[in-house]
Design a protein around this motif. Structure first.
Motif, PDB file in Angstrom:
ATOM      1  N   ALA A 116     -35.550  57.793 -12.580  1.00 10.40           N
ATOM      2  CA  ALA A 116     -36.706  56.946 -13.034  1.00 10.40           C
ATOM      3  C   ALA A 116     -37.523  57.848 -14.294  1.00 10.40           C
ATOM      4  O   ALA A 116     -37.992  57.140 -15.101  1.00 10.40           O
ATOM      5  CB  ALA A 116     -37.507  56.286 -12.183  1.00 10.40           C
ATOM      6  N   HIS A 117     -37.958  59.000 -13.767  1.00 12.16           N
ATOM      7  CA  HIS A 117     -39.011  59.846 -14.406  1.00 12.16           C
ATOM      8  C   HIS A 117     -38.503  60.950 -14.883  1.00 12.16           C
ATOM      9  O   HIS A 117     -37.872  61.777 -14.073  1.00 12.16           O
ATOM     10  CB  HIS A 117     -40.335  59.859 -13.892  1.00 12.16           C
ATOM     11  N   GLY A 118     -38.783  61.643 -15.966  1.00 13.69           N
ATOM     12  CA  GLY A 118     -38.386  62.843 -16.476  1.00 13.69           C
ATOM     13  C   GLY A 118     -39.356  63.602 -17.267  1.00 13.69           C
ATOM     14  O   GLY A 118     -40.619  63.096 -17.516  1.00 13.69           O
ATOM     15  N   GLU A 119     -39.096  64.556 -18.130  1.00 11.87           N
ATOM     16  CA  GLU A 119     -39.841  65.058 -18.968  1.00 11.87           C
ATOM     17  C   GLU A 119     -40.004  64.280 -20.318  1.00 11.87           C
ATOM     18  O   GLU A 119     -39.366  63.363 -20.508  1.00 11.87           O
ATOM     19  CB  GLU A 119     -39.050  66.450 -19.734  1.00 11.87           C
ATOM     20  N   LEU A 120     -41.033  64.310 -21.022  1.00 10.41           N
ATOM     21  CA  LEU A 120     -41.204  63.566 -22.308  1.00 10.41           C
ATOM     22  C   LEU A 120     -40.027  63.407 -23.139  1.00 10.41           C
ATOM     23  O   LEU A 120     -39.739  62.193 -23.509  1.00 10.41           O
ATOM     24  CB  LEU A 120     -42.428  64.039 -23.040  1.00 10.41           C
ATOM     25  N   HIS A 121     -39.252  64.285 -23.463  1.00 14.61           N
ATOM     26  CA  HIS A 121     -38.389  64.122 -24.513  1.00 14.61           C
ATOM     27  C   HIS A 121     -37.045  63.605 -23.872  1.00 14.61           C
ATOM     28  O   HIS A 121     -36.174  63.133 -24.664  1.00 14.61           O
ATOM     29  CB  HIS A 121     -37.723  65.500 -24.812  1.00 14.61           C
ATOM     30  N   GLU A 122     -36.839  63.275 -22.456  1.00 12.97           N
ATOM     31  CA  GLU A 122     -35.932  62.671 -21.944  1.00 12.97           C
ATOM     32  C   GLU A 122     -36.250  61.240 -21.281  1.00 12.97           C
ATOM     33  O   GLU A 122     -35.479  60.664 -20.553  1.00 12.97           O
ATOM     34  CB  GLU A 122     -35.209  63.347 -20.847  1.00 12.97           C
ATOM     35  N   GLN A 123     -37.572  60.746 -21.562  1.00  9.55           N
ATOM     36  CA  GLN A 123     -37.993  59.651 -21.140  1.00  9.55           C
ATOM     37  C   GLN A 123     -37.823  58.256 -21.815  1.00  9.55           C
ATOM     38  O   GLN A 123     -38.271  58.259 -22.928  1.00  9.55           O
ATOM     39  CB  GLN A 123     -39.529  59.690 -20.641  1.00  9.55           C
ATOM     40  N   TYR A 124     -37.082  57.396 -21.307  1.00 16.26           N
ATOM     41  CA  TYR A 124     -36.567  56.367 -22.024  1.00 16.26           C
ATOM     42  C   TYR A 124     -37.685  55.004 -21.239  1.00 16.26           C
ATOM     43  O   TYR A 124     -37.920  55.432 -20.124  1.00 16.26           O
ATOM     44  CB  TYR A 124     -35.164  55.879 -22.034  1.00 16.26           C
ATOM     45  N   LYS A 125     -37.309  53.923 -21.763  1.00 12.51           N
ATOM     46  CA  LYS A 125     -38.112  52.709 -21.313  1.00 12.51           C
ATOM     47  C   LYS A 125     -37.218  51.665 -21.567  1.00 12.51           C
ATOM     48  O   LYS A 125     -36.950  51.379 -22.949  1.00 12.51           O
ATOM     49  CB  LYS A 125     -39.326  52.588 -21.767  1.00 12.51           C
ATOM     50  N   ARG A 126     -36.951  50.699 -20.532  1.00 10.89           N
ATOM     51  CA  ARG A 126     -36.310  49.394 -20.785  1.00 10.89           C
ATOM     52  C   ARG A 126     -37.299  48.171 -20.580  1.00 10.89           C
ATOM     53  O   ARG A 126     -38.154  48.107 -19.686  1.00 10.89           O
ATOM     54  CB  ARG A 126     -35.240  49.063 -19.983  1.00 10.89           C
ATOM     55  N   LYS A 127     -37.241  47.238 -21.713  1.00  7.98           N
ATOM     56  CA  LYS A 127     -38.508  46.356 -21.842  1.00  7.98           C
ATOM     57  C   LYS A 127     -37.697  44.871 -21.884  1.00  7.98           C
ATOM     58  O   LYS A 127     -36.777  44.842 -22.490  1.00  7.98           O
ATOM     59  CB  LYS A 127     -39.234  46.321 -23.062  1.00  7.98           C
ATOM     60  N   THR A 128     -38.065  44.195 -20.601  1.00 12.99           N
ATOM     61  CA  THR A 128     -37.235  43.178 -20.293  1.00 12.99           C
ATOM     62  C   THR A 128     -38.087  41.953 -20.712  1.00 12.99           C
ATOM     63  O   THR A 128     -39.158  41.870 -20.083  1.00 12.99           O
ATOM     64  CB  THR A 128     -36.556  43.151 -19.003  1.00 12.99           C
ATOM     65  N   ILE A 129     -37.582  41.097 -21.407  1.00 11.12           N
ATOM     66  CA  ILE A 129     -38.483  39.920 -21.821  1.00 11.12           C
ATOM     67  C   ILE A 129     -37.603  38.668 -21.427  1.00 11.12           C
ATOM     68  O   ILE A 129     -36.666  38.396 -21.458  1.00 11.12           O
ATOM     69  CB  ILE A 129     -38.381  39.731 -23.248  1.00 11.12           C
ATOM     70  N   LEU A 130     -38.519  37.928 -20.527  1.00 13.72           N
ATOM     71  CA  LEU A 130     -38.006  36.741 -19.851  1.00 13.72           C
ATOM     72  C   LEU A 130     -38.560  35.431 -20.437  1.00 13.72           C
ATOM     73  O   LEU A 130     -39.708  35.354 -20.440  1.00 13.72           O
ATOM     74  CB  LEU A 130     -38.103  36.690 -18.141  1.00 13.72           C
ATOM     75  N   THR A 131     -37.404  34.441 -20.706  1.00 15.77           N
ATOM     76  CA  THR A 131     -38.169  33.164 -21.053  1.00 15.77           C
ATOM     77  C   THR A 131     -37.760  31.873 -19.939  1.00 15.77           C
ATOM     78  O   THR A 131     -36.516  31.912 -19.612  1.00 15.77           O
ATOM     79  CB  THR A 131     -37.625  32.635 -22.367  1.00 15.77           C
ATOM     80  N   THR A 132     -38.841  31.256 -19.620  1.00 17.63           N
ATOM     81  CA  THR A 132     -38.701  30.341 -18.521  1.00 17.63           C
ATOM     82  C   THR A 132     -38.384  28.883 -18.929  1.00 17.63           C
ATOM     83  O   THR A 132     -38.525  28.667 -20.189  1.00 17.63           O
ATOM     84  CB  THR A 132     -39.783  30.141 -17.376  1.00 17.63           C
ATOM     85  N   SER A 133     -37.796  28.018 -18.184  1.00 14.46           N
ATOM     86  CA  SER A 133     -37.317  26.856 -18.682  1.00 14.46           C
ATOM     87  C   SER A 133     -38.678  25.809 -18.756  1.00 14.46           C
ATOM     88  O   SER A 133     -38.589  25.022 -19.534  1.00 14.46           O
ATOM     89  CB  SER A 133     -36.722  26.241 -17.746  1.00 14.46           C
ATOM     90  N   HIS A 134     -39.841  26.068 -18.430  1.00  7.78           N
ATOM     91  CA  HIS A 134     -41.063  25.162 -18.290  1.00  7.78           C
ATOM     92  C   HIS A 134     -42.205  26.247 -18.729  1.00  7.78           C
ATOM     93  O   HIS A 134     -41.991  27.499 -18.003  1.00  7.78           O
ATOM     94  CB  HIS A 134     -40.967  24.466 -17.155  1.00  7.78           C
ATOM     95  N   ALA A 135     -43.360  25.990 -19.177  1.00  9.11           N
ATOM     96  CA  ALA A 135     -44.229  26.776 -19.513  1.00  9.11           C
ATOM     97  C   ALA A 135     -45.466  26.645 -18.179  1.00  9.11           C
ATOM     98  O   ALA A 135     -45.502  25.366 -17.485  1.00  9.11           O
ATOM     99  CB  ALA A 135     -44.954  26.254 -20.564  1.00  9.11           C
ATOM    100  N   PHE A 136     -46.127  27.649 -17.642  1.00 10.15           N
ATOM    101  CA  PHE A 136     -46.991  27.605 -16.700  1.00 10.15           C
ATOM    102  C   PHE A 136     -48.479  27.602 -17.550  1.00 10.15           C
ATOM    103  O   PHE A 136     -48.453  27.948 -18.594  1.00 10.15           O
ATOM    104  CB  PHE A 136     -47.065  29.081 -16.080  1.00 10.15           C
ATOM    105  N   PRO A 137     -49.476  26.892 -16.887  1.00  7.43           N
ATOM    106  CA  PRO A 137     -49.290  26.304 -15.464  1.00  7.43           C
ATOM    107  C   PRO A 137     -48.177  25.142 -15.564  1.00  7.43           C
ATOM    108  O   PRO A 137     -48.264  24.322 -16.448  1.00  7.43           O
ATOM    109  CB  PRO A 137     -50.762  25.601 -15.386  1.00  7.43           C
TER     110      PRO A 137
END
Length: 303
Positions: A116-137
């Protein structure tokens, strides 16, 4: 009315139609991840039997083939409302940022070798964006996810995001009203402290010490360089603000912060003052007047 949000995924034939479905749950604003995990595990354990339900402890992709087919699995991840840059122009107030929410974000750090974690030069990140069928509230506190989008950040992009976050924290602590000297000093210490692991200086030494060989990384290199220029400016603003807030008993501590910042600035200067020449040369050898204007605009953007 406002709340905390969690992404919940269900895996296993015991769930029936819910198998491999994911939802965003709205919980009271003080709800912690451990609370909702315990509640859902307890709820489904009553239905399927004690020991039949397990909670997946991370936010990585769930490989169903590796799961016990005789058990039910729940993956729970804290998510935050996500807004595109253009949306933030209209979502100014706290209410604006907590109403009509359909898009949520969670981030997963990873390295190419599986850690999950490593040195700075080997650290990646996955950003996951979710869209729902209805809006909250919404009338329900659970809404199913219609769309999932993933963006992978390479190590230098992760560094850019981290530096932008540090700079934003500095700006917020500096201009907070009413002023909070303890908060400001805590943020400053985290930025200029000499013992901060993987701090700003280490980030600069890893990513700015050499011009990248791959031209595709030139823009990232330049963006990080500009992030550091903004960061040092915000450090100076924070130090000036802190000087107006302290009493006689904290003057020596303030001088130590200033000395640490000067050492940091001296070490950063040679790393952030060097430009990549290729970003400031004309892209085409023969130009019309209109092309010349376009290139001039391009240079301003990248500067």
């Amino acid at each position: 009315m406002f709340g905390t949000y969690f992404r919940v995924g269900f895996y296993g034939s015991k769930f029936g139609d819910l198998d491999e479905q994911e939802f965003v749950y709205k919980e009271p604003s003080i709800t912690k991840l451990a609370e909702i995990s315990h509640r859902l595990q307890e709820f489904y354990s009553e239905r399927f039997g004690e020991g039949e339900v397990q909670v997946v402890k991370d936010s990585n992709h769930v490989e169903k083939s590796k799961l016990d087919p005789n058990k039910a699995f729940i993956q729970i991840t804290y998510v935050e409302p996500y807004f595109d840059t253009y949306e933030l122009k209209d979502r100014v107030t706290y209410f604006d940022k907590n109403y009509n929410l359909r898009t949520f974000l969670f981030c997963t750090p990873f390295t190419l070798d599986g850690r999950a974690h490593g040195e700075l030069h080997e650290q990646y990140k996955r950003k996951t964006i979710l869209t729902t069928s209805h809006a909250f509230p919404y009338i329900k506190t659970r809404v199913n996810v219609l769309q999932r989008e993933e963006v992978i950040l390479i190590p230098v992009e992760v560094a850019i995001e981290d530096m932008q976050k540090k700079t934003q924290e500095l700006a917020f602590a500096t201009h907070q009203y009413p002023a909070d000297a303890k908060m400001l000093q805590m943020v400053l210490q985290g930025c200029v402290g000499t013992t901060v692991n993987q701090g700003p200086l280490e980030v600069a030494q890893v990513f700015l010490a050499e011009i990248p060989e791959d031209p595709r990384l030139y823009r990232h290199h330049n963006k990080l360089r500009l992030c550091f220029k903004d960061f040092t400016k915000k450090c100076e603003d924070a130090l000036r603000k802190n000087k107006t807030l302290i009493g006689p008993d904290q003057r020596e501590y303030h001088r130590e912060l200033e000395r640490n910042y000067q050492r940091l600035k001296e070490a950063l200067n040679p790393l952030i003052s060097r430009r990549i020449a290729q970003l400031y040369t004309d892209l085409l050898p023969h130009t019309s007047a209109r092309d010349s204007v376009n290139r001039s605009s391009l240079r301003r953007i990248e500067a």
